[in-house]
Design a protein around this motif. Structure first.
Motif, PDB file in Angstrom:
ATOM      1  N   PHE A  56       2.686  -6.906  -5.010  1.00 53.19           N
ATOM      2  CA  PHE A  56       2.023  -7.544  -6.149  1.00 53.19           C
ATOM      3  C   PHE A  56       1.560  -8.920  -5.712  1.00 53.19           C
ATOM      4  O   PHE A  56       2.343  -9.684  -5.154  1.00 53.19           O
ATOM      5  CB  PHE A  56       3.029  -7.666  -7.302  1.00 53.19           C
ATOM      6  N   ASN A  58      -0.899 -12.273  -7.093  1.00 58.04           N
ATOM      7  CA  ASN A  58      -1.714 -12.909  -8.121  1.00 58.04           C
ATOM      8  C   ASN A  58      -2.340 -14.171  -7.529  1.00 58.04           C
ATOM      9  O   ASN A  58      -1.636 -15.134  -7.239  1.00 58.04           O
ATOM     10  CB  ASN A  58      -0.867 -13.255  -9.342  1.00 58.04           C
ATOM     11  N   THR A  77      -0.138  -2.910  -4.187  1.00 58.55           N
ATOM     12  CA  THR A  77      -0.522  -1.921  -5.194  1.00 58.55           C
ATOM     13  C   THR A  77      -1.217  -2.604  -6.372  1.00 58.55           C
ATOM     14  O   THR A  77      -1.884  -1.950  -7.159  1.00 58.55           O
ATOM     15  CB  THR A  77       0.705  -1.132  -5.708  1.00 58.55           C
ATOM     16  N   TYR A  78      -1.068  -3.925  -6.479  1.00 58.59           N
ATOM     17  CA  TYR A  78      -1.656  -4.695  -7.577  1.00 58.59           C
ATOM     18  C   TYR A  78      -2.200  -6.006  -7.020  1.00 58.59           C
ATOM     19  O   TYR A  78      -1.490  -6.739  -6.328  1.00 58.59           O
ATOM     20  CB  TYR A  78      -0.586  -4.990  -8.638  1.00 58.59           C
ATOM     21  N   ASN A  80      -4.490  -9.383  -8.490  1.00 56.46           N
ATOM     22  CA  ASN A  80      -5.204 -10.097  -9.542  1.00 56.46           C
ATOM     23  C   ASN A  80      -5.950 -11.259  -8.899  1.00 56.46           C
ATOM     24  O   ASN A  80      -5.351 -12.244  -8.497  1.00 56.46           O
ATOM     25  CB  ASN A  80      -4.247 -10.611 -10.614  1.00 56.46           C
ATOM     26  N   GLU A 100      -4.261  -1.023  -8.747  1.00 57.78           N
ATOM     27  CA  GLU A 100      -4.808  -1.827  -9.847  1.00 57.78           C
ATOM     28  C   GLU A 100      -5.430  -3.099  -9.283  1.00 57.78           C
ATOM     29  O   GLU A 100      -4.798  -3.825  -8.527  1.00 57.78           O
ATOM     30  CB  GLU A 100      -3.699  -2.175 -10.840  1.00 57.78           C
TER      31      GLU A 100
END
Length: 135
Positions: A56, A58, A77-78, A80, A100
């Motif tokens: 993850f 961000n 997997t993510y 932002n 995502e």
């Protein structure tokens, strides 16, 4: 009335800023680790194997102009990357685990590299400069 400008800091020139730059300056502070152990912050001293544990990431509102360095995170997997200055997504194809992706509010004109993500399930891409979509 005369005004004297003492500083132009709030009007700083847009300079290149990549994932690598953020790591070097220790500016990535919002990430998630899969499994037990791993770094508590990402900076120039982060070991290559620690990047592999990160699932993850961000980097919202970090003034990114490039994803250079994203290849260090092959198990993401993510991601932002909302509200940046990205014009393309070069390098994102190295993150084949990505499910995502948030890239709304950038300056993207094409989805070329995003289309190569075979496991992508969710894509947020509003407020960009896309003119048309093709296969």
């Amino acid at each position: 009335m005369n005004y004297h400008i003492k500083s132009f800091e709030s009007f700083s020139n847009i300079e290149e800023c990549s994932i690598d730059d953020l790591i070097q300056r220790g500016k990535i502070d919002n990430f998630g680790i899969g499994g037990i152990g791993g770094p508590h912050n990402l900076d120039a001293s982060t070991k290559p194997e620690d990047f592999l544990r990160i699932h993850f990431l961000n980097v919202r509102s970090k003034k990114l102009t490039s994803l250079k360095g994203i290849e260090k995170f092959p198990n993401l997997t993510y991601l932002n990357a909302y509200d940046n200055l990205l014009k393309d997504m070069s390098g994102i194809e190295k993150c084949q685990s990505l499910k995502e992706l948030h890239v709304s509010k950038n300056q993207l004109t094409t989805l070329n590299h995003i289309c190569l993500l075979q496991n992508l399930e969710e894509l947020h891409i509003s407020e960009n400069r896309l003119e048309f979509l093709t296969n």
